[in-house]
Design a protein around this motif. Structure first.
Motif, mmCIF file in Angstrom:
data_model
loop_
_atom_site.group_PDB
_atom_site.id
_atom_site.type_symbol
_atom_site.label_atom_id
_atom_site.label_comp_id
_atom_site.label_asym_id
_atom_site.label_seq_id
_atom_site.Cartn_x
_atom_site.Cartn_y
_atom_site.Cartn_z
ATOM 1 N N PRO A 65 -1.129 -0.927 11.363
ATOM 2 C CA PRO A 65 -0.699 0.677 10.021
ATOM 3 C C PRO A 65 -0.365 -0.684 8.413
ATOM 4 O O PRO A 65 -0.749 -2.059 9.117
ATOM 5 C CB PRO A 65 0.561 0.274 10.093
ATOM 6 C CG PRO A 65 1.110 -0.443 11.411
ATOM 7 C CD PRO A 65 0.638 -1.127 12.180
ATOM 8 N N LEU A 66 -0.610 -0.190 7.588
ATOM 9 C CA LEU A 66 -0.734 -0.783 6.251
ATOM 10 C C LEU A 66 0.862 -1.088 5.968
ATOM 11 O O LEU A 66 1.840 0.032 6.254
ATOM 12 C CB LEU A 66 -1.498 0.095 5.082
ATOM 13 C CG LEU A 66 -2.914 0.477 4.607
ATOM 14 C CD1 LEU A 66 -3.248 1.539 4.152
ATOM 15 C CD2 LEU A 66 -3.533 -1.159 4.828
ATOM 16 N N THR A 67 1.145 -2.035 4.784
ATOM 17 C CA THR A 67 2.264 -2.360 4.486
ATOM 18 C C THR A 67 2.327 -1.714 3.445
ATOM 19 O O THR A 67 1.743 -1.714 2.342
ATOM 20 C CB THR A 67 2.280 -4.072 4.329
ATOM 21 O OG1 THR A 67 2.211 -4.354 5.316
ATOM 22 C CG2 THR A 67 3.877 -3.917 4.023
ATOM 23 N N ASP A 92 -1.761 6.136 8.089
ATOM 24 C CA ASP A 92 -2.152 4.947 9.216
ATOM 25 C C ASP A 92 -3.113 5.898 10.197
ATOM 26 O O ASP A 92 -3.155 6.505 10.955
ATOM 27 C CB ASP A 92 -1.667 4.175 10.295
ATOM 28 C CG ASP A 92 -0.621 3.199 8.588
ATOM 29 O OD1 ASP A 92 -1.350 2.535 7.484
ATOM 30 O OD2 ASP A 92 0.243 3.711 8.964
ATOM 31 N N ASN A 93 -4.233 5.687 10.418
ATOM 32 C CA ASN A 93 -5.520 6.186 11.400
ATOM 33 C C ASN A 93 -5.966 7.762 11.289
ATOM 34 O O ASN A 93 -5.368 8.301 12.718
ATOM 35 C CB ASN A 93 -4.948 5.607 13.038
ATOM 36 C CG ASN A 93 -4.932 3.597 12.932
ATOM 37 O OD1 ASN A 93 -5.621 3.799 13.355
ATOM 38 N ND2 ASN A 93 -3.473 3.815 13.239
ATOM 39 N N TYR A 126 1.183 -1.205 0.333
ATOM 40 C CA TYR A 126 -0.490 -0.242 0.220
ATOM 41 C C TYR A 126 0.853 1.377 0.234
ATOM 42 O O TYR A 126 1.551 1.297 0.816
ATOM 43 C CB TYR A 126 -1.290 -0.264 1.772
ATOM 44 C CG TYR A 126 -1.978 -0.722 1.818
ATOM 45 C CD1 TYR A 126 -3.185 -0.765 0.857
ATOM 46 C CD2 TYR A 126 -1.716 -2.115 1.951
ATOM 47 C CE1 TYR A 126 -3.732 -2.047 1.179
ATOM 48 C CE2 TYR A 126 -2.300 -3.311 2.010
ATOM 49 C CZ TYR A 126 -3.914 -2.954 1.152
ATOM 50 O OH TYR A 126 -4.062 -4.384 1.350
ATOM 51 N N ASN A 127 0.630 2.130 -0.931
ATOM 52 C CA ASN A 127 1.246 3.312 -0.976
ATOM 53 C C ASN A 127 0.558 4.762 -1.044
ATOM 54 O O ASN A 127 -0.462 4.951 -1.526
ATOM 55 C CB ASN A 127 2.078 3.690 -2.531
ATOM 56 C CG ASN A 127 3.168 2.072 -2.469
ATOM 57 O OD1 ASN A 127 3.915 2.145 -1.172
ATOM 58 N ND2 ASN A 127 3.300 1.909 -3.246
ATOM 59 N N ASN A 128 0.166 5.376 -0.130
ATOM 60 C CA ASN A 128 -0.028 7.124 0.226
ATOM 61 C C ASN A 128 -1.535 6.367 0.117
ATOM 62 O O ASN A 128 -2.613 7.346 -0.314
ATOM 63 C CB ASN A 128 0.281 7.859 -1.145
ATOM 64 C CG ASN A 128 1.683 8.303 -1.134
ATOM 65 O OD1 ASN A 128 2.692 7.290 -1.235
ATOM 66 N ND2 ASN A 128 1.598 9.390 -1.194
ATOM 67 N N CYS A 129 -2.069 5.345 1.344
ATOM 68 C CA CYS A 129 -3.670 5.298 1.601
ATOM 69 C C CYS A 129 -3.821 5.815 2.748
ATOM 70 O O CYS A 129 -2.766 5.528 4.071
ATOM 71 C CB CYS A 129 -3.959 3.826 1.384
ATOM 72 S SG CYS A 129 -3.210 3.421 -0.745
ATOM 73 N N ILE A 130 -4.919 5.585 3.124
ATOM 74 C CA ILE A 130 -5.435 6.240 4.359
ATOM 75 C C ILE A 130 -6.554 4.994 4.702
ATOM 76 O O ILE A 130 -7.309 4.865 4.017
ATOM 77 C CB ILE A 130 -6.538 7.456 4.239
ATOM 78 C CG1 ILE A 130 -5.761 8.513 3.610
ATOM 79 C CG2 ILE A 130 -7.519 7.739 4.693
ATOM 80 C CD1 ILE A 130 -6.723 10.434 2.987
ATOM 81 N N SER A 131 -5.702 5.103 6.194
ATOM 82 C CA SER A 131 -6.560 3.758 6.813
ATOM 83 C C SER A 131 -7.698 4.814 7.865
ATOM 84 O O SER A 131 -6.234 5.813 8.684
ATOM 85 C CB SER A 131 -5.933 2.813 7.281
ATOM 86 O OG SER A 131 -5.390 3.129 8.355
ATOM 87 N N TYR A 132 -8.863 4.564 8.373
ATOM 88 C CA TYR A 132 -8.926 4.808 9.809
ATOM 89 C C TYR A 132 -10.696 4.296 9.912
ATOM 90 O O TYR A 132 -11.577 4.297 9.199
ATOM 91 C CB TYR A 132 -9.594 5.766 8.794
ATOM 92 C CG TYR A 132 -10.450 7.260 10.102
ATOM 93 C CD1 TYR A 132 -9.713 8.208 11.580
ATOM 94 C CD2 TYR A 132 -11.562 7.613 10.080
ATOM 95 C CE1 TYR A 132 -9.982 8.582 12.339
ATOM 96 C CE2 TYR A 132 -12.133 8.494 11.607
ATOM 97 C CZ TYR A 132 -11.307 8.991 11.945
ATOM 98 O OH TYR A 132 -11.607 9.414 13.729
#
Length: 342
Positions: free
Chosen positions: A249-251, A257-258, A234-240
């Protein structure tokens, strides 16, 4: 309004001399005596030749289960139009049984999928209540859609599939299936209510996912971002998580992240798709190209109502004389807008 829609079709004909225009309209009291008019999709596709364009008119009645067995382009007038009482060109199960098929601006109450090895398939600006399936497809495009079930590919037989700028709304466990290293999975919003240790991504092979927003409204914790397959980057992704859960966290690199995407306008903490919401972000999270991540990354004009790009669309319709005698003209003022190009 029927005459106006026909006028649009005739206008397009002048720019597409090599293609025939067929119009499907199953509304009551529609004159289908002209040679290009049909009251069922089945009769229209039977009459079509490869390369033709089929316009499917908004209707209160579904066009049902259909099979597309010709190399055609199919346009609705948007999956959630402003006029026509919000009615769209709606199908149930759509089966694609030909190469070189494009579907744009329609709604499916079930699924849109291919039935065998196919090539050059595009599904765009449509609303799909269940899944889009492109197992065995080479060169497929899934773009600008609202998808409520998921996307099914085949990590071995699906090649060069582009999945970009879609709103994947409330998807479930294992609902993104079979992505591989040739799959472009960028600039999407994914919302889900799967539980703590579940996974929405199933059996990916060497997938790289960029500039996406992953939003959860449940106890999902990111312990298992995927089920089986090889690790996804995963590159430049948002997770929430709106549930307050801290996600693992995304790899990859450049991820947020968050991080609350701070959508410009949603009701409270409910990110479910609504046409009047604004899913531009306020978090300043930038994608791999330096633009905000999500649906509008890269200047793509995600159309909330699913208006097909090449077609003008109605904004206003005013009937001047509501009561007419037999043989008199009904006077109507129409206001249309030229659609935008992406």
């Amino acid at each position: 309004m029927k005459k106006f829609i026909l006028g649009i079709a005739l206008l397009v004909v002048s720019f597409t001399n090599a293609q025939n225009i067929l119009i499907v309209d199953n509304n009551t009291n529609v004159d289908t005596t002209p040679s290009h008019m049909y009251n069922s999709f089945t009769s229209a596709i039977a009459a079509a030749a490869n390369g033709d364009i089929i316009y499917v008119q908004p209707s209160i009645t579904s066009y049902g289960n259909v099979t597309i067995n010709k190399e055609v382009t199919i346009y609705g007038l948007g999956h959630t139009p402003e006029l026509n009482a919000g009615r769209s060109a709606t199908f149930n199960i759509v089966t694609i049984a030909a190469n070189n098929v494009k579907i744009s601006g329609v709604a499916s109450t079930n699924s849109i999928s291919t039935n065998a090895t196919r090539s050059n398939i595009t599904v765009e600006k449509s609303l799909i209540a269940n899944t889009i399936g492109m197992s065995g497809v080479t060169n497929g495009v899934i773009q600008g859609n609202v998808i409520k079930g998921g996307i099914t590919l085949n990590a071995t037989t699906s090649t060069n599939i582009t999945v970009t700028h879609n709103f994947l709304d409330g998807i479930g466990i294992y609902s993104l299936n079979g992505f591989n290293s040739s799959t472009i999975f960028n600039n999407n919003i994914v919302t889900s209510a799967i539980t703590a240790n579940s996974s929405f991504l199933s059996t990916p092979i060497d997938l790289v996912a960029q500039n996406n927003i992953f939003i959860f409204t449940s106890t999902f914790n990111g312990t298992n971002w995927q089920y089986n397959g090889t690790p996804t980057t995963y590159n430049n992704c948002i997770s929430y998580s709106y549930n307050g859960t801290t996600l693992a966290p995304l790899t990859g690199t450049g991820n947020f992240d968050n991080t609350n995407p701070q959508f410009v306008s949603i009701p409270g903490t409910n990110p479910a798709f609504l046409v009047n919401n604004n899913y531009n972000i306020g978090s300043g999270s930038l994608g791999t190209d330096g633009n905000d991540v999500g649906l509008f990354n890269g200047g793509y004009d995600f159309d909330m109502r699913g208006y097909p790009t090449p077609l003008p669309y109605l904004e206003e319709m005013t009937i001047i004389n509501n009561v007419v005698q037999a043989g008199e003209n009904l006077n109507i003022n129409l206001k249309a807008n030229a659609n935008k190009t992406n």
